[in-house]
Structures are given as C-alpha cells and as structure tokens.
Write an enzyme that holds these catalytic residues in place. Structure first.
Site, PDB file in Angstrom:
ATOM      1  N   GLU A 133       0.948  -1.098   0.042  1.00 27.43           N
ATOM      2  CA  GLU A 133      -0.177   0.019  -0.117  1.00 27.43           C
ATOM      3  C   GLU A 133       0.967   1.298  -0.209  1.00 27.43           C
ATOM      4  OE1 GLU A 133      -1.640  -0.948   4.037  1.00 27.43           O
ATOM      5  OE2 GLU A 133      -3.405  -2.020   2.857  1.00 27.43           O
TER       6      GLU A 133
ATOM      7  N   TYR B 149       1.729   6.036  13.757  1.00 26.59           N
ATOM      8  CA  TYR B 149       1.015   5.865  12.495  1.00 26.59           C
ATOM      9  C   TYR B 149       0.030   6.822  12.408  1.00 26.59           C
ATOM     10  CZ  TYR B 149       2.461   1.728   9.903  1.00 26.59           C
ATOM     11  OH  TYR B 149       3.192   1.066   8.912  1.00 26.59           O
TER      12      TYR B 149
HETATM   13  C1  LIG Z   1       3.973  -9.002   3.773  1.00 26.11           C
HETATM   14  C2  LIG Z   1       4.590  -7.377   3.601  1.00 26.11           C
HETATM   15  C3  LIG Z   1       3.632  -6.492   3.538  1.00 26.11           C
HETATM   16  C4  LIG Z   1       4.119  -5.113   3.360  1.00 26.11           C
HETATM   17  N1  LIG Z   1       3.272  -4.215   3.104  1.00 26.11           N
HETATM   18  C5  LIG Z   1       3.746  -3.009   2.926  1.00 26.11           C
HETATM   19  C6  LIG Z   1       2.838  -1.821   2.390  1.00 26.11           C
HETATM   20  O1  LIG Z   1       1.635  -2.021   2.119  1.00 26.11           O
HETATM   21  N2  LIG Z   1       3.502  -0.768   2.142  1.00 26.11           N
HETATM   22  C7  LIG Z   1       4.794  -0.473   2.084  1.00 26.11           C
HETATM   23  O2  LIG Z   1       4.993   0.600   2.044  1.00 26.11           O
HETATM   24  N3  LIG Z   1       5.701  -1.287   2.713  1.00 26.11           N
HETATM   25  C8  LIG Z   1       5.307  -2.475   2.823  1.00 26.11           C
HETATM   26  N4  LIG Z   1       6.046  -3.560   3.165  1.00 26.11           N
HETATM   27  C9  LIG Z   1       7.393  -3.305   3.663  1.00 26.11           C
HETATM   28  C10 LIG Z   1       8.547  -2.973   2.601  1.00 26.11           C
HETATM   29  O3  LIG Z   1       8.326  -4.194   1.711  1.00 26.11           O
HETATM   30  C11 LIG Z   1       9.685  -3.372   3.276  1.00 26.11           C
HETATM   31  O4  LIG Z   1       9.977  -2.379   4.442  1.00 26.11           O
HETATM   32  C12 LIG Z   1      10.985  -3.082   2.588  1.00 26.11           C
HETATM   33  O5  LIG Z   1      10.942  -3.595   1.318  1.00 26.11           O
HETATM   34  C13 LIG Z   1      12.257  -3.349   3.277  1.00 26.11           C
HETATM   35  O6  LIG Z   1      13.299  -3.103   2.474  1.00 26.11           O
HETATM   36  P1  LIG Z   1      14.769  -3.106   3.073  1.00 26.11           P
HETATM   37  O7  LIG Z   1      15.736  -3.247   2.097  1.00 26.11           O
HETATM   38  O8  LIG Z   1      14.785  -2.104   4.281  1.00 26.11           O
HETATM   39  O9  LIG Z   1      14.752  -4.625   3.894  1.00 26.11           O
HETATM   40  P2  LIG Z   1      14.664  -6.090   3.232  1.00 26.11           P
HETATM   41  O10 LIG Z   1      13.895  -6.215   2.203  1.00 26.11           O
HETATM   42  O11 LIG Z   1      14.730  -6.984   4.316  1.00 26.11           O
HETATM   43  O12 LIG Z   1      16.031  -6.354   2.789  1.00 26.11           O
HETATM   44  C14 LIG Z   1      17.139  -6.943   3.194  1.00 26.11           C
HETATM   45  C15 LIG Z   1      18.140  -7.815   2.252  1.00 26.11           C
HETATM   46  O13 LIG Z   1      19.246  -7.978   2.773  1.00 26.11           O
HETATM   47  C16 LIG Z   1      19.641  -9.248   2.392  1.00 26.11           C
HETATM   48  N5  LIG Z   1      20.328  -9.683   3.991  1.00 26.11           N
HETATM   49  C17 LIG Z   1      20.069 -10.073   5.187  1.00 26.11           C
HETATM   50  N6  LIG Z   1      21.127 -10.331   5.827  1.00 26.11           N
HETATM   51  C18 LIG Z   1      22.241 -10.476   4.849  1.00 26.11           C
HETATM   52  C19 LIG Z   1      23.590 -10.805   5.467  1.00 26.11           C
HETATM   53  N7  LIG Z   1      24.095 -11.196   6.534  1.00 26.11           N
HETATM   54  N8  LIG Z   1      24.425 -10.605   4.128  1.00 26.11           N
HETATM   55  C20 LIG Z   1      24.045 -10.339   2.985  1.00 26.11           C
HETATM   56  N9  LIG Z   1      22.793 -10.038   2.615  1.00 26.11           N
HETATM   57  C21 LIG Z   1      22.042  -9.910   3.627  1.00 26.11           C
HETATM   58  C22 LIG Z   1      18.341  -9.989   2.545  1.00 26.11           C
HETATM   59  O14 LIG Z   1      18.599 -11.150   1.611  1.00 26.11           O
HETATM   60  C23 LIG Z   1      17.393  -8.916   2.047  1.00 26.11           C
HETATM   61  O15 LIG Z   1      17.646  -9.122   0.457  1.00 26.11           O
HETATM   62  C24 LIG Z   1       5.726  -4.964   3.249  1.00 26.11           C
HETATM   63  C25 LIG Z   1       6.358  -5.856   3.750  1.00 26.11           C
HETATM   64  C26 LIG Z   1       5.951  -7.354   3.752  1.00 26.11           C
HETATM   65  C27 LIG Z   1       6.887  -8.383   3.848  1.00 26.11           C
END
Ligand SMILES: Cc1cc2nc3c(=O)[nH]c(=O)nc-3n(C[C@H](O)[C@H](O)[C@H](O)COP(=O)(O)OP(=O)(O)OC[C@H]3O[C@@H](n4cnc5c(N)ncnc54)[C@H](O)[C@@H]3O)c2cc1C
Length: 591
Positions: A82, A201
């Site tokens: 969303e 929120y």
């Molecule tokens: C079910 C669900 C619903 C959601 N709904 C919404 C929504 O409605 N609206 C919205 O805006 N957002 C939503 N989100 C949130 C949003 O998708 C996430 O907050 C965002 O994508 C997180 O990105 P990130 O890069 O911060 O973390 P992540 O996507 O968790 O990326 C972390 C990365 O690091 C890698 N990694 C981890 N540890 C290591 C390591 N030690 N060495 C090398 N690589 C590593 C992982 O494999 C991963 O690729 C939702 C998420 C989910 C799961």
C-alpha cells in the site's frame, strides 16, 4: 544532514561533496534500502557506480520487495505494498529512475498517471456471513471514550510509551470499533504490538483518516513490486557499474570504538562466499551501510498440497545485527524484534485462479470485473467473522507481466495463524494452499458442496510462513533501533526499517528509502535537505478533519461540549462566525 520541505530544496541539486572521489561504499543486503542508498550516492553524491559494492546472501535482489514465478509452485508474492502520495523520499528517488515501460517517463510518472486515471477505492472493505458485504460503510463506530483514548495516545510523548502495548492504552470500546478492524487489518497491527508505533502511524497518516474506510487513501504499483520497482532500480544501477555480489552472507562488521570519545570506525567486513570465509579491510573512506534485520528473513514456502514449514532459525540479517550490537549499545537491541516468533509471525498466500469460477465470486463481492485491468478489490477486503481474521486482494491484472490473460493472481493473509479456521478445522499455518483456498471460498459464499472441487481444480495457491513479518511492530523502547548514523560513527550506517529516524512509520517502503537517504546524506555530507516526514500531524486542517471523520461526521453542535459555551458564551460558535477559526471549522466539516 538537515530536513527541508517545499519545492525550493526539492528541485535543487546538491554540489558534489568534497572528497567523494576518495570514497568506496559497501552495502549489506540488496533490498530496497540498499538499492535506494546506491542511487542516492550516485545521483546526489555524484559517486562513481563502480565504487559501490552490494553484498546479498540470496541470488536475487529486492529483499522483501518480491514477485516471482516459482516453478512448479506458481506465482508468489509474500506481500503487497500500500503506498501514498506523501512518501516524500521514495518519490524523490523514483522521479530519477526511468520507467521500463513508458518511454521518456520516470517510475514516478508511470505511477502517477496510473493512479490518476485509475484511482484506488474499495467498494467492499469487509464481508461477513459467507460473502455478504459487512456494510461497514465509512463509519468508524468509535465511542466518545474510544476517541478520547486515541486523542490521549496522540498527545502522549514517545518517552512515555516505551515498551507499552496497544492493549495497555486502549479499552474494549476501542477494540470493538470498525476503526480497529480497518486499522489492524490494513497495517497488520495486533493488540500486543507497540503503542509507540501505533501513535506514529496515527500522526503520520492523519491526513488519510477519511480515506481509510474505502481505501481512497491508497495507491498501488502496476505490477508486483519486484517488476514495478526493483527491476527499474537494478537497470539504473547496472548501467552505472554498481557491483552486485550474490550468495555473499556478511557475518560481521568489526568496529573500532575509541573510549571515551566513542568515535566509531568500521574496520573489517567478514563474509562467506560460496562456503569460503572472506574479509575486507576498511579505511575511514570506506563506507558501510547495513540493512539490519529483515521481516522476510527465514520465510518459507509451501505449495498447493503442502503447508509452509515454520523456520525459527535466525537468518543472516538477525545474526549479523546481533553480532554488531554486541560491540556497542548504540547499535541497538535486535532481541526486542526477533525474539518472539509467536507474536511476530503471519501466514500469507498467493492464489492464482485457473478458470472463471473464482473470478465470478470476486466480481460479485467487489462489484467490478477483475479482468478489466483496472482496480478490483482496491486494497484488501477483510473477512470480519473469519477465525484467522483473513483478508484478500486482487490488484489490477495482470499482476505479473508474464501472467496468462485468463488467470488472476491475488494475495491472502491472516492475522491469527494459530487459530483453527471456520471451515477448515486447522490453523492457518498447518494448511496447504488448497486448504487455505477452501477457507477463502467458504467465506466468499461458495456453496459448501462445491468448495472442495473448486479449491482443488480452479486455483493454485502457495502458502508462505513469515516468522518475522510483524517484527517491525514489536514493543520497543527508545534506543532499541540504532540511529541511521550512530553517535560518533565515521563510516558505519544502519538503513531499513530497523534503523531509527524521527517521526516516520515502519513497515513501509518509504521508511527504507528515507533511512537510506538520511544515511547517505550524513556519511557523504551531501548539502541538500532531506524532505521531512509530511507534517500533517501539525496541520490544524488535517487534525480537525480527522476529528470530524473519527466522530463519524458529527458536527460540533451535536456534541455535548460545555467548553464551547464556556469559551464563546451562550451564542456558542455563532459568536465566531466571520473569523478564520469559523471558516476552518466549516471547511473541515465540523460546523
Ligand atoms: C508482507 C509484507 C507487506 C508489506 N506491506 C507494505 C505496504 O503495504 N506498504 C509499504 O510501503 N511497505 C510494505 N512492506 C514493507 C516493505 O516491503 C519493506 O519495508 C521493504 O521492502 C524493506 O526493504 P529493506 O531493504 O529495508 O529490507 P529487506 O527487504 O528485508 O532487505 C534486506 C536484504 O538483505 C539481505 N541480507 C540480510 N542479511 C544479510 C547478510 N548477513 N548478508 C548479505 N545479505 C543479507 C536479505 O536477503 C535482503 O535481500 C511490506 C512488507 C511485507 C513483507
């Protein structure tokens, strides 16, 4: 780093920061936060792409932003996003990333046009009694007591809400309301989650209160977010020479900490690549960005005939954060977020319909043709009387570019994975894809004698267990999340939804991009404002209008408000007619 607002800073470009050509950057994780950080380093820091190295433990980028055809299981999305217009940092990013589909357009343009000409709304936010519209309408059904509780939470400072849960600040009046039904299913809040996060929120999205019941507040990408957001970013980064190292799991970042100055310098990255132990020695010019914690870590898939197994082993992101956190208290407290799987998990499922039988029920409930290519459910529809508190959605179709024209791809999730279903007498986490489909069909109003055959032959459903899906919302205290750039840190930053920044809300794509932008601007000393969190919480118009909507559109004169008489005398509000205050009250609906 400083915050700004308005067009002046938004349209300005920063000068190239001093010494940027001496820097090299190492990003851990190839999720949205890292991809965004890399783009900000290139665009705003004017760093050469080949100086940026991204380590990813998986063999694919995007992290939680997923969407894949997993042969032979079928289409899989672990979640859907969303989104809204005031994702200030995210739109600042995507205005510069070219669209893969629309010539000469950015991802922002593409999204803007899509949502302008096919705006989101829901015609049936909730159902009951096997597919009947619950007629929740635009009513929040909050009692005066419940509204007071929301107001009290809004006015309480974060310090006083540390480690408090939602059930500690609200009473039954609140939990019985439509507001709580909408709220918890839309954002995935449970009553045992953080009151502090809930307050953020309410403040962050106060301008959207009126758009919650019918989801006119929301906007969506055209396809799943891997195709609509991750692939364009990857093209941008690859074209600029950024290095991606897949299958590289970072084990630790060793930080030198000077006492008593608390100056902190990351000086070594330890990682494994294809089973081999490796390390990189760092200087102060080598910047390290760690995405600490991940809500899709350890997620597991089942298939149409197999439940998704629960994997309670901490994966790469949590163990890495724990090892870094052991080195200094400023690096946060990961146990708060990953230490209670029963309270942080949920089960989702991706359903692909294979013929017209299920789509006809979708059309009956939503009042829209799901094959039209336009908004269908318009966000989740919640089954109010479902034991699992199940919600489901079909976005614009196709949801995958490669999807056959006669199939729909939808997403299902339940807030209670440990309760037995109403039709299937198993907990959601014990269910195969077929059983989850049966439970959904039952609640859609499919006659019981048809359910088994339809679930077996008209759908292919892939369950997904996410042990940490709601870890962002676990009760926390100040300091449990490290600052994007901890005090005294010279070259180490934390990014993503477990890094701390003021006022913004986790479980959002915006939060990942904001923390990335702030961290990059700090470590590269980029001299341009980071857009502040949209300040509607301090905008009296937004507050008054939200009050009007929370009171289910009651006018002030319908309320028993002795203070109005005390303030304005017997003539009450008439006395202030012709003033700016009266005009404001009228414009926001209160008089
Ligand atoms: C079910 C669900 C619903 C959601 N709904 C919404 C929504 O409605 N609206 C919205 O805006 N957002 C939503 N989100 C949130 C949003 O998708 C996430 O907050 C965002 O994508 C997180 O990105 P990130 O890069 O911060 O973390 P992540 O996507 O968790 O990326 C972390 C990365 O690091 C890698 N990694 C981890 N540890 C290591 C390591 N030690 N060495 C090398 N690589 C590593 C992982 O494999 C991963 O690729 C939702 C998420 C989910 C799961």
């Amino acid at each position: 780093m400083y915050y700004s607002n308005g067009n002046y800073e938004a349209f300005a470009r920063a000068r190239k920061p001093e010494n940027v050509d001496l820097k090299e950057a190492y990003l851990i994780g190839a999720g949205l936060a890292s991809l965004a950080a890399a783009i900000f380093m290139i665009r705003d820091g004017q760093m050469e792409g080949n100086k940026i190295h991204i380590f990813e433990e998986l063999d694919i980028p995007g992290g939680s932003l997923d969407g894949i055809y997993d042969n032979p299981r079928g289409f899989v999305i672990r979640g859907g996003r969303e989104m809204e217009n005031h994702f200030e940092c995210l739109w600042d990013l995507f205005r510069s990333v070219p669209s893969l589909e629309v010539p000469d357009a950015s991802v922002l343009d593409e999204f803007y046009w899509l949502n302008k000409y096919d705006p989101n709304s829901s015609k049936c936010r909730a159902t009951v009694k096997q597919g009947q519209n619950a007629q929740t309408g635009d009513k929040f059904t909050l009692s005066e007591k419940a509204i007071k509780e929301i107001t009290r939470l809004y006015l309480t400072s974060e310090e006083l809400l540390q480690d408090k849960t939602i059930e500690e600040v609200f009473t039954e009046d609140f939990f019985a309301s439509n507001f709580w039904l909408y709220w918890r299913t839309m954002f995935a809040f449970e009553s045992w989650h953080s009151a502090l996060e809930m307050r953020r929120y309410i403040m962050r999205f106060i301008h959207h209160i009126g758009g919650l019941p019918d989801f006119t507040a929301l906007k969506f990408t055209k396809y799943n977010q891997y195709e609509s957001l991750v692939l364009p970013m990857m093209k941008y980064l690859k074209e600029r020479g950024v290095e991606f190292i897949y299958g590289a799991q970072v084990q630790n970042v060793i930080v030198d900490i000077d006492s008593p100055s608390e100056r902190k310098v990351a000086h070594k990255i330890l990682y494994t690549l294809k089973g081999k132990q490796k390390e990189i020695a760092l200087t102060e010019n080598d910047l390290v960005f760690v995405t600490n914690g991940s809500i899709t870590e350890s997620s597991s898939l089942g298939d149409h005939h197999t439940p998704a197994p629960t994997n309670d082993v901490l994966g790469g992101s949590w163990t890495l954060w724990k090892r870094i956190a052991q080195q200094h208290r400023d690096f946060g407290n990961p146990d708060k977020f990953c230490g209670d799987i029963p309270r942080s998990n949920f089960v989702s499922a991706t359903i692909t319909t294979l013929d017209n039988r299920i789509p006809s029920y979708v059309e009956r409930i939503t009042g829209r043709d799901p094959f039209s290519g336009k908004v269908t459910t318009g966000g989740i529809g919640t089954i109010k009387d479902s034991n699992w508190l199940m919600s489901w959605t079909f976005n614009r179709t196709p949801h995958f570019k490669e999807q056959p024209a006669n199939e729909l791809v939808g997403w299902i999730y339940g807030l209670f994975s440990d309760r037995k279903g109403n039709y299937v007498k198993k907990t959601m986490r014990e269910c195969t894809g077929e059983e989850i489909t049966q439970e959904l069909l039952y609640h859609m109003g499919v006659p019981e004698k048809e359910i088994e055959d339809m679930a077996a032959r008209s759908a292919r459903t892939v369950p997904c267990m996410l042990p940490f899906a709601m870890a962002y919302f676990m009760p926390r205290a100040l300091g449990d999340r490290p600052l994007t750039v901890p005090k005294g840190s010279v070259n180490l930053a934390f990014i993503g939804n477990f890094a701390e920044t003021e006022r913004d809300t986790v479980f959002t794509t915006e939060y990942s991009v904001r923390t990335a932008m702030e961290a990059v601007y700090r470590l590269l000393d980029i001299d341009r404002g980071v857009p502040e969190v949209w300040a509607s919480a301090f905008d009296i118009r937004a507050i008054l209008n939200a009050s009007y909507r929370l009171m289910d559109k009651k006018k002030l004169k319908e309320l028993d408000l002795p203070w109005i008489v005390r303030l304005f005398g017997r003539k009450g509000l008439e006395k202030i007619r012709g003033t700016m205050i009266y005009d404001l009250l009228r414009e926001t609906g209160l008089v």
